[in-house]
Each structure stands twice: as structure tokens, then as C-alpha cells.
Design a protein around this motif. Structure first.
Motif, PDB file in Angstrom:
ATOM      1  N   ALA A  70      25.674  28.287  80.873  1.00 50.43           N
ATOM      2  CA  ALA A  70      25.310  29.573  81.470  1.00 50.43           C
ATOM      3  C   ALA A  70      23.824  29.699  81.786  1.00 50.43           C
ATOM      4  N   LEU A  71      22.985  28.922  81.106  1.00 52.40           N
ATOM      5  CA  LEU A  71      21.543  29.054  81.275  1.00 52.40           C
ATOM      6  C   LEU A  71      21.135  28.940  82.743  1.00 52.40           C
ATOM      7  N   LEU A  72      21.589  27.880  83.413  1.00 50.96           N
ATOM      8  CA  LEU A  72      21.244  27.688  84.818  1.00 50.96           C
ATOM      9  C   LEU A  72      22.252  28.354  85.749  1.00 50.96           C
ATOM     10  N   TYR A  73      23.502  28.485  85.303  1.00 50.89           N
ATOM     11  CA  TYR A  73      24.516  29.129  86.133  1.00 50.89           C
ATOM     12  C   TYR A  73      24.109  30.556  86.473  1.00 50.89           C
ATOM     13  N   THR A  74      23.615  31.289  85.484  1.00 47.85           N
ATOM     14  CA  THR A  74      23.270  32.696  85.720  1.00 47.85           C
ATOM     15  C   THR A  74      21.932  32.839  86.435  1.00 47.85           C
ATOM     16  N   THR A  75      20.947  32.045  86.051  1.00 41.35           N
ATOM     17  CA  THR A  75      19.618  32.223  86.634  1.00 41.35           C
ATOM     18  C   THR A  75      19.537  31.711  88.070  1.00 41.35           C
ATOM     19  N   LEU A  76      20.345  30.711  88.420  1.00 45.15           N
ATOM     20  CA  LEU A  76      20.281  30.160  89.766  1.00 45.15           C
ATOM     21  C   LEU A  76      21.105  30.947  90.776  1.00 45.15           C
ATOM     22  N   GLY A  77      21.960  31.841  90.286  1.00 41.39           N
ATOM     23  CA  GLY A  77      22.812  32.590  91.203  1.00 41.39           C
ATOM     24  C   GLY A  77      22.039  33.388  92.226  1.00 41.39           C
ATOM     25  N   ILE A  78      20.951  34.033  91.806  1.00 47.03           N
ATOM     26  CA  ILE A  78      20.179  34.877  92.729  1.00 47.03           C
ATOM     27  C   ILE A  78      19.449  34.052  93.784  1.00 47.03           C
ATOM     28  N   PRO A  79      18.671  33.016  93.413  1.00 43.88           N
ATOM     29  CA  PRO A  79      18.021  32.230  94.475  1.00 43.88           C
ATOM     30  C   PRO A  79      19.005  31.532  95.406  1.00 43.88           C
ATOM     31  N   ILE A  80      20.142  31.084  94.877  1.00 47.54           N
ATOM     32  CA  ILE A  80      21.144  30.465  95.741  1.00 47.54           C
ATOM     33  C   ILE A  80      21.716  31.505  96.709  1.00 47.54           C
ATOM     34  N   ALA A  81      21.919  32.711  96.219  1.00 46.09           N
ATOM     35  CA  ALA A  81      22.398  33.784  97.098  1.00 46.09           C
ATOM     36  C   ALA A  81      21.394  34.075  98.202  1.00 46.09           C
ATOM     37  N   ARG A  82      20.104  34.035  97.882  1.00 45.79           N
ATOM     38  CA  ARG A  82      19.085  34.267  98.903  1.00 45.79           C
ATOM     39  C   ARG A  82      19.115  33.176  99.974  1.00 45.79           C
ATOM     40  N   VAL A  83      19.307  31.934  99.533  1.00 44.73           N
ATOM     41  CA  VAL A  83      19.422  30.847 100.509  1.00 44.73           C
ATOM     42  C   VAL A  83      20.669  31.052 101.375  1.00 44.73           C
ATOM     43  N   ALA A  84      21.759  31.523 100.764  1.00 48.22           N
ATOM     44  CA  ALA A  84      23.006  31.742 101.502  1.00 48.22           C
ATOM     45  C   ALA A  84      22.865  32.828 102.560  1.00 48.22           C
ATOM     46  N   GLU A  85      21.878  33.724 102.406  1.00 46.14           N
ATOM     47  CA  GLU A  85      21.638  34.753 103.416  1.00 46.14           C
ATOM     48  C   GLU A  85      20.920  34.198 104.644  1.00 46.14           C
ATOM     49  N   ARG A  86      20.383  32.985 104.525  1.00 46.25           N
ATOM     50  CA  ARG A  86      19.603  32.399 105.611  1.00 46.25           C
ATOM     51  C   ARG A  86      20.165  31.084 106.137  1.00 46.25           C
ATOM     52  N   ARG A  87      20.972  30.404 105.330  1.00 52.64           N
ATOM     53  CA  ARG A  87      21.465  29.083 105.694  1.00 52.64           C
ATOM     54  C   ARG A  87      22.992  29.068 105.684  1.00 52.64           C
ATOM     55  N   SER A  88      23.550  27.946 106.063  1.00 47.37           N
ATOM     56  CA  SER A  88      25.009  27.811 106.142  1.00 47.37           C
ATOM     57  C   SER A  88      25.658  27.939 104.761  1.00 47.37           C
ATOM     58  N   ARG A  89      26.500  28.928 104.633  1.00 47.19           N
ATOM     59  CA  ARG A  89      27.203  29.136 103.369  1.00 47.19           C
ATOM     60  C   ARG A  89      28.225  28.032 103.118  1.00 47.19           C
ATOM     61  N   VAL A  90      28.821  27.529 104.179  1.00 42.92           N
ATOM     62  CA  VAL A  90      29.793  26.437 104.035  1.00 42.92           C
ATOM     63  C   VAL A  90      29.115  25.188 103.478  1.00 42.92           C
ATOM     64  N   ASN A  91      27.929  24.866 103.983  1.00 39.32           N
ATOM     65  CA  ASN A  91      27.200  23.693 103.484  1.00 39.32           C
ATOM     66  C   ASN A  91      26.809  23.858 102.024  1.00 39.32           C
ATOM     67  N   ILE A  92      26.386  25.061 101.646  1.00 41.10           N
ATOM     68  CA  ILE A  92      25.991  25.314 100.261  1.00 41.10           C
ATOM     69  C   ILE A  92      27.180  25.120  99.328  1.00 41.10           C
ATOM     70  N   ILE A  93      28.333  25.671  99.712  1.00 41.71           N
ATOM     71  CA  ILE A  93      29.525  25.546  98.879  1.00 41.71           C
ATOM     72  C   ILE A  93      29.940  24.085  98.748  1.00 41.71           C
ATOM     73  N   PRO A 204      29.934  35.218 112.015  1.00 45.97           N
ATOM     74  CA  PRO A 204      28.684  35.974 112.162  1.00 45.97           C
ATOM     75  C   PRO A 204      28.482  36.902 110.968  1.00 45.97           C
ATOM     76  N   ARG A 205      27.246  37.105 110.574  1.00 48.94           N
ATOM     77  CA  ARG A 205      26.945  37.991 109.450  1.00 48.94           C
ATOM     78  C   ARG A 205      27.409  39.407 109.776  1.00 48.94           C
ATOM     79  N   GLY A 206      28.130  40.006 108.849  1.00 41.69           N
ATOM     80  CA  GLY A 206      28.632  41.362 109.062  1.00 41.69           C
ATOM     81  C   GLY A 206      29.797  41.433 110.027  1.00 41.69           C
ATOM     82  N   TYR A 207      30.483  40.333 110.233  1.00 41.76           N
ATOM     83  CA  TYR A 207      31.537  40.244 111.254  1.00 41.76           C
ATOM     84  C   TYR A 207      32.608  41.324 111.096  1.00 41.76           C
TER      85      TYR A 207
END
Length: 368
Positions: A70-93, A204-207
């Protein structure tokens, strides 16, 4: 100048997705979440075997299933979410699945507590990259009135993963070894990553947030938003925090799901060891108990919570909080009743009841 030449160029068309395609996307994400939970929770089923082989203490076993993951699972969720707002979510997954699957397989190679902790940290890093972009994709593919249902279907990966991880992990650990269990459940995730990368398109975002009233609905298709609802530049984290935590309803939902998860993961880590130590059961039997009985009950509760809330929510938005609250209030005393039994068969049968009510919170909470 001809009329054709004088005509303005046509605006780019928004993509259209059929119901069948959106359903397939959703179930691919369910499959990813299933492997996410197989790899996350298998250690709770085979933990007793690991404890004996590596001569661990209960504290170390708890750290492997809790803090190390949980140490990295919880703390990395927010920065990964920020990247997902700008980059391909499919690639991240896709990348996240490869990372956590590889580290899960490596757990089978660990020869000490320290190496197993490091590999579990790697699992946490990878698994942090699934739900933030997956929730975003689902919210773009499904309009608000269907989101609790869609997210409850996505959350169905939790009981499915718990079920398959417990049954397969227990059987493999009993008949082969706990090391083989990690390798066998870890590596197939790479195929899931490949399928997601090749099949899922970025909407598209907000589709699904805006649909013009005059757009006809074709058979098997949704109405098309006039413009994506998401801004070109995502707001700052501070702006997001002010908006969501400025609403007491949201704060209470977060507090509720935090307490529920705390209790669920804490007890879940020691359910299998408890049945092994208390009743002398083997790994395969314990895996069957918590896989089939727990998985079926949790699966029913997860789907029930989402669809029931979307149905009741048409009358009042309060049901998005009432359904989880009532479910958890009913589940708590039922769990206590399970662990007061002297016969494992009665205890196992009683596990059906709290699981149904417990997991009703997933769909509506994520939907909110």
C-alpha cells in the motif's frame, strides 16, 4: 466561385461508439481489475505457507500484505492520475499491467523477507496505474446516470480476482508450491495488457457529459456530445482538492470508504491463516472457502449496490450514500458472528451473508 468552394469546411466529427463496443471495453477493464486483485490478494491465501518457508513473523506477514504493497499504491495514485489527465490512459493502463504482472511473478523468486518486500513494492507501483485512468475511461464512455452501474461492473473485478486468486493460489500452493502460485497467476496479465493496448480507443475527454438534444440516437449508439466537457488544461491539484473536499457529502463518502477498506484489508489478510490455524484446514480448502463463497457473495453485493443505487438515485441522490451505509451497518455484526463459530462449516456458510451487504458500497461510492 462554386457553391462547393464557398462552403465552409466540415467540423471534425466526434467518434461514435456502439453499446457493444462500450460493453466490451468495460469487460476488458474488468478483466484487468480481476488480475489486479488476483496479484494483490493472493498473498493472503498462501501467506501461511510463505510464513513457514521463509520463517516470518505475523508482523512481517502483515507488512507484506499491507504496508509493503500500500505504501506506493496509495501515494502514486494521485501523480498517475495527473498524468492520465494529459496522456493516453490506455497506454498507462497497459504499462501498469505489465509492471505489476512482472513483479508478481518475481515474488515467486524471493528468498528472503527483504526481497519479497521489494517485489511487493513493485506490485504496488504497477497496480497504482490501473484504477485512476480506468475510472476516467469509464466516465467518458458512460453518461452520469449509468456510471454507478458501470463502475460496479468494473468493481466486479474485486470479487472475481479474490475468488480466482484464492482458489488457484491455494490449490497451486498446496499441490506445487507458493512460489509457483505467484509465477502462474502473474504472467498471464501481460496478455491482458496487450489486448487492452490493441482494442481500447481513447475517447474524447468528457465525451459522455454533454449530449445535444437534437442529436438522433442510432440503434446501438449513444448521442454524441457537441464538444468535450473537459477543459483543455486540467485544473491544479489544489483547485480539485478545494472543489471536492469543500463538499461535506464527498468528504463523508471518502471517510466511509477509507474506514471500510481499512477493516476489509486488515481482516482479509488474516482470514485464511485464521481458518488454517483455528480449524487445521489445508491451503486448497481455505482457498476454496474464501474464493467461491467469499467471491460469490462479494460479487453479488458489488453488482447489487451499483444497479440498486442507480435505480433508487432517480428518486433521490441521497441513495448514493444510504445504500453503502446500510450495507456496511448490516455486514459488520454478521462478520463478528462468523468468527464466533466453533465449526468451520458453519463459519464458511455464514460468510455468504456479510459479503453481499459489505460490497454494496463500491459502485455508488466510485460513482459519486
Amino acid at each position: 466561385m462554386s457553391a462547393i468552394d464557398a462552403a465552409p469546411s466540415a467540423a471534425p466529427q466526434q467518434p461514435r461508439y456502439t453499446e457493444g463496443y462500450k460493453t466490451t471495453v468495460l469487460w476488458l477493464l474488468v478483466l484487468a481489475y480481476t488480475f489486479n486483485f488476483i496479484d494483490r490478494t493472493i498473498i493472503s491465501t498462501i501467506g501461511q505457507a510463505i510464513k513457514v518457508d521463509l520463517q516470518l513473523t505475523d508482523t512481517q506477514l502483515g507488512l507484506l500484505g499491507g504496508l509493503a504493497f500500500a505504501l506506493l499504491y496509495t501515494t502514486l495514485g494521485i501523480p498517475i492520475a495527473r498524468v492520465a489527465e494529459r496522456r493516453s490512459r490506455v497506454n498507462i493502463i497497459s504499462l501498469a499491467i505489465v509492471i505489476w504482472s512482472g513483479f508478481t511473478a518475481l515474488c515467486g523468486m524471493a528468498n528472503s523477507f527483504l526481497t519479497l518486500v521489494l517485489f511487493r513494492l513493485g506490485v504496488g507501483v504497477g497496480e497504482a496505474g490501473l484504477s485512476p485512468p480506468a475510472h476516467s475511461l469509464i466516465s467518458d464512455y458512460f453518461e452520469p446516470r449509468k456510471r454507478a452501474s458501470a463502475l460496479s461492473i468494473y468493481s466486479f473485478g474485486i470479487p472475481l480476482g479474490t475468488m480466482f486468486g484464492a482458489v488457484a493460489g491455494g490449490w497451486i500452493a498446496q499441490n506445487v508450491s507458493w512460489r509457483a502460485a505467484f509465477v502462474i497467476v502473474g504472467l498471464p496479465g501481460i496478455l491482458v495488457a496487450l489486448a487492452i493496448k490493441l482494442f481500447i480507443k481513447e475517447p474524447p475527454r468528457g465525451y459522455s457529459d454533454i449530449a445535444p438534444a437534437d442529436t438522433p440516437i442510432l440503434e446501438g449508439e449513444e448521442t454524441v456530445p457537441a464538444t468535450p466537457a473537459a477543459p483543455a488544461k486540467p485544473p491544479s491539484i489544489l483547485a480539485v482538492a478545494k472543489r471536492i473536499f469543500g463538499k461535506w457529502g464527498f468528504f463523508h463518502m471518502v471517510a466511509g470508504i477509507t474506514v471500510a477498506s481499512f477493516a476489509s484489508y486488515g481482516t482479509g489478510q488474516y482470514q485464511a491463516p485464521y481458518f488454517i490455524r483455528m480449524f487445521g484446514l489445508d491451503l486448497a480448502t481455505v482457498g476454496l472457502i474464501f474464493g467461491v463463497i467469499g467471491g460469490v457473495a462479494a460479487g453479488a453485493g458489488t453488482l447489487l449496490g451499483g444497479f440498486l443505487t442507480d435505480w433508487a438515485g432517480k428518486r433521490s441522490g441521497r441513495w448514493y450514500a444510504l445504500v453503502p451505509a446500510m450495507g456496511l451497518l448490516i455486514a459488520c455484526p454478521l462478520y463478528i458472528l462468523v468468527y464466533l463459530q466453533d465449526d468451520w462449516r458453519i463459519a464458511a456458510a455464514l460468510l455468504l451473508l456479510p459479503g453481499i451487504f459489505h460490497y454494496t458500497y463500491l459502485g455508488p461510492t466510485f460513482g459519486v
